[in-house]
Scaffold this motif. Structure first.
Motif, PDB file in Angstrom:
ATOM      1  N   UNK A  46      50.569  93.378 102.364  1.00 53.92           N
ATOM      2  CA  UNK A  46      50.949  92.772 101.089  1.00 53.92           C
ATOM      3  C   UNK A  46      52.202  93.455 100.538  1.00 53.92           C
ATOM      4  N   UNK A  47      52.229  94.778 100.583  1.00 56.49           N
ATOM      5  CA  UNK A  47      53.397  95.513 100.090  1.00 56.49           C
ATOM      6  C   UNK A  47      54.652  95.156 100.888  1.00 56.49           C
ATOM      7  N   UNK A  48      54.535  95.088 102.202  1.00 56.81           N
ATOM      8  CA  UNK A  48      55.695  94.790 103.045  1.00 56.81           C
ATOM      9  C   UNK A  48      56.204  93.372 102.825  1.00 56.81           C
ATOM     10  N   UNK A  49      55.298  92.429 102.601  1.00 56.81           N
ATOM     11  CA  UNK A  49      55.699  91.035 102.397  1.00 56.81           C
ATOM     12  C   UNK A  49      56.307  90.832 101.011  1.00 56.81           C
ATOM     13  N   UNK A  50      55.705  91.442 100.000  1.00 54.13           N
ATOM     14  CA  UNK A  50      56.156  91.185  98.620  1.00 54.13           C
ATOM     15  C   UNK A  50      57.264  92.123  98.160  1.00 54.13           C
ATOM     16  N   UNK A  51      57.356  93.306  98.756  1.00 54.57           N
ATOM     17  CA  UNK A  51      58.399  94.281  98.398  1.00 54.57           C
ATOM     18  C   UNK A  51      58.849  94.998  99.658  1.00 54.57           C
ATOM     19  N   UNK A  52      59.563  94.281 100.523  1.00 52.97           N
ATOM     20  CA  UNK A  52      59.929  94.883 101.811  1.00 52.97           C
ATOM     21  C   UNK A  52      60.799  96.127 101.634  1.00 52.97           C
ATOM     22  N   UNK A  53      60.467  97.123 102.419  1.00 59.02           N
ATOM     23  CA  UNK A  53      61.229  98.379 102.393  1.00 59.02           C
ATOM     24  C   UNK A  53      61.851  98.583 103.761  1.00 59.02           C
TER      25      UNK A  53
ATOM     26  N   UNK B  68      45.454  87.301 105.681  1.00 51.25           N
ATOM     27  CA  UNK B  68      44.222  87.147 106.477  1.00 51.25           C
ATOM     28  C   UNK B  68      44.557  86.740 107.914  1.00 51.25           C
ATOM     29  N   UNK B  69      45.500  85.820 108.058  1.00 53.36           N
ATOM     30  CA  UNK B  69      45.925  85.377 109.382  1.00 53.36           C
ATOM     31  C   UNK B  69      46.483  86.560 110.177  1.00 53.36           C
ATOM     32  N   UNK B  70      47.383  87.303 109.562  1.00 50.94           N
ATOM     33  CA  UNK B  70      48.003  88.422 110.262  1.00 50.94           C
ATOM     34  C   UNK B  70      46.972  89.487 110.656  1.00 50.94           C
ATOM     35  N   UNK B  71      46.018  89.736 109.780  1.00 41.22           N
ATOM     36  CA  UNK B  71      44.967  90.728 110.114  1.00 41.22           C
ATOM     37  C   UNK B  71      44.042  90.214 111.211  1.00 41.22           C
ATOM     38  N   UNK B  72      43.834  88.922 111.253  1.00 39.93           N
ATOM     39  CA  UNK B  72      42.953  88.330 112.260  1.00 39.93           C
ATOM     40  C   UNK B  72      43.570  88.384 113.653  1.00 39.93           C
TER      41      UNK B  72
ATOM     42  N   UNK C 192      47.383  97.670 107.262  1.00 41.80           N
ATOM     43  CA  UNK C 192      46.153  97.324 106.546  1.00 41.80           C
ATOM     44  C   UNK C 192      46.488  96.141 105.647  1.00 41.80           C
ATOM     45  N   UNK C 193      45.499  95.612 104.991  1.00 40.36           N
ATOM     46  CA  UNK C 193      45.741  94.529 104.033  1.00 40.36           C
ATOM     47  C   UNK C 193      46.761  94.970 102.972  1.00 40.36           C
ATOM     48  N   UNK C 194      46.568  96.159 102.438  1.00 47.47           N
ATOM     49  CA  UNK C 194      47.457  96.654 101.382  1.00 47.47           C
ATOM     50  C   UNK C 194      48.891  96.838 101.873  1.00 47.47           C
ATOM     51  N   UNK C 195      49.050  97.398 103.073  1.00 49.60           N
ATOM     52  CA  UNK C 195      50.415  97.622 103.555  1.00 49.60           C
ATOM     53  C   UNK C 195      51.105  96.309 103.912  1.00 49.60           C
TER      54      UNK C 195
ATOM     55  N   UNK D 140      59.719  86.753  98.567  1.00 56.01           N
ATOM     56  CA  UNK D 140      58.483  86.099  99.015  1.00 56.01           C
ATOM     57  C   UNK D 140      57.425  86.070  97.915  1.00 56.01           C
ATOM     58  N   UNK D 141      57.346  87.108  97.108  1.00 54.16           N
ATOM     59  CA  UNK D 141      56.333  87.152  96.043  1.00 54.16           C
ATOM     60  C   UNK D 141      56.502  85.987  95.073  1.00 54.16           C
ATOM     61  N   UNK D 142      57.726  85.531  94.883  1.00 56.41           N
ATOM     62  CA  UNK D 142      57.952  84.404  93.964  1.00 56.41           C
ATOM     63  C   UNK D 142      57.957  83.056  94.684  1.00 56.41           C
ATOM     64  N   UNK D 143      58.002  83.074  96.010  1.00 59.60           N
ATOM     65  CA  UNK D 143      58.055  81.823  96.767  1.00 59.60           C
ATOM     66  C   UNK D 143      56.712  81.337  97.263  1.00 59.60           C
ATOM     67  N   UNK D 144      55.680  82.168  97.122  1.00 62.54           N
ATOM     68  CA  UNK D 144      54.363  81.717  97.552  1.00 62.54           C
ATOM     69  C   UNK D 144      53.322  82.076  96.496  1.00 62.54           C
ATOM     70  N   UNK D 145      52.268  81.298  96.487  1.00 62.23           N
ATOM     71  CA  UNK D 145      51.188  81.534  95.538  1.00 62.23           C
ATOM     72  C   UNK D 145      50.321  82.699  96.036  1.00 62.23           C
ATOM     73  N   UNK D 146      49.478  83.187  95.165  1.00 59.96           N
ATOM     74  CA  UNK D 146      48.555  84.262  95.550  1.00 59.96           C
ATOM     75  C   UNK D 146      47.638  83.795  96.670  1.00 59.96           C
ATOM     76  N   UNK D 147      47.221  82.539  96.623  1.00 54.94           N
ATOM     77  CA  UNK D 147      46.351  81.988  97.675  1.00 54.94           C
ATOM     78  C   UNK D 147      47.103  81.924  99.015  1.00 54.94           C
ATOM     79  N   UNK D 148      48.371  81.525  98.984  1.00 53.77           N
ATOM     80  CA  UNK D 148      49.154  81.480 100.214  1.00 53.77           C
ATOM     81  C   UNK D 148      49.356  82.882 100.785  1.00 53.77           C
ATOM     82  N   UNK D 149      49.633  83.838  99.914  1.00 52.05           N
ATOM     83  CA  UNK D 149      49.793  85.220 100.369  1.00 52.05           C
ATOM     84  C   UNK D 149      48.497  85.716 100.995  1.00 52.05           C
ATOM     85  N   UNK D 150      47.384  85.423 100.363  1.00 54.80           N
ATOM     86  CA  UNK D 150      46.084  85.823 100.899  1.00 54.80           C
ATOM     87  C   UNK D 150      45.847  85.187 102.267  1.00 54.80           C
ATOM     88  N   UNK D 151      46.158  83.902 102.394  1.00 49.86           N
ATOM     89  CA  UNK D 151      45.979  83.210 103.682  1.00 49.86           C
ATOM     90  C   UNK D 151      46.859  83.827 104.760  1.00 49.86           C
ATOM     91  N   UNK D 152      48.102  84.115 104.402  1.00 48.88           N
ATOM     92  CA  UNK D 152      49.025  84.716 105.364  1.00 48.88           C
ATOM     93  C   UNK D 152      48.525  86.086 105.817  1.00 48.88           C
TER      94      UNK D 152
END
Length: 123
Positions: free
Chosen positions: A84-91, A117-121, A79-82, A103-115
């Motif tokens: 985001x969690x996997x990208x910003x805090x991989x387990x 959205x792309x993956x969900x699409x 899902x969107x939430x999972x 990754x959370x410090x290497x990309x902006x919130x807008x870039x994370x959102x774009x990424x």
């Protein structure tokens, strides 16, 4: 009469202020919403720039990485939430992950959102 005129002007100014706030007079113009194709291209660009394709296979990005999970097989479970969690805090399994943890410090919130959205699409 003077008090009535002042009260009338104050009421008119207040009404104008309410209307101005409601319709956005004086605010920044709303940015046109990006098309689905533009959003997809933006997310694909973030995927490429962050080097995701060097580890992950994803047909929509033309990537064939072998280190991380094949996203063509895994994205349907997210899902969107999972994502985001996997990208910003991989387990990883047993506390180990080959995925970068910054990754959370290497990309902006807008870039994370774009990424995301792309993956969900493309799932």
């Amino acid at each position: 009469m003077r008090d009535a005129l002042g009260a009338g002007l104050a009421a008119a100014a207040l009404a104008f202020g309410v209307v101005a706030l409601t319709v956005g007079i004086g605010s920044e113009p709303e940015q046109p919403r990006a098309s689905v194709q533009e959003e997809r291209e933006s997310g694909r660009a973030v995927f490429a720039r962050m080097g995701c394709g060097s580890c992950h296979t994803l047909a929509a990005a033309g990537s064939h990485g072998q280190i991380g999970p094949n996203l063509d097989n895994r994205l349907s479970h997210h899902t969107r939430a999972t994502l985001i969690a996997q990208i910003t805090s991989p387990a990883g399994d047993g506390g180990f992950t080959a995925m970068p943890t910054d990754f959370a410090s290497r990309m902006t919130a807008r870039e994370l959102d774009s990424l995301v959205r792309f993956l969900l699409t493309v799932r």
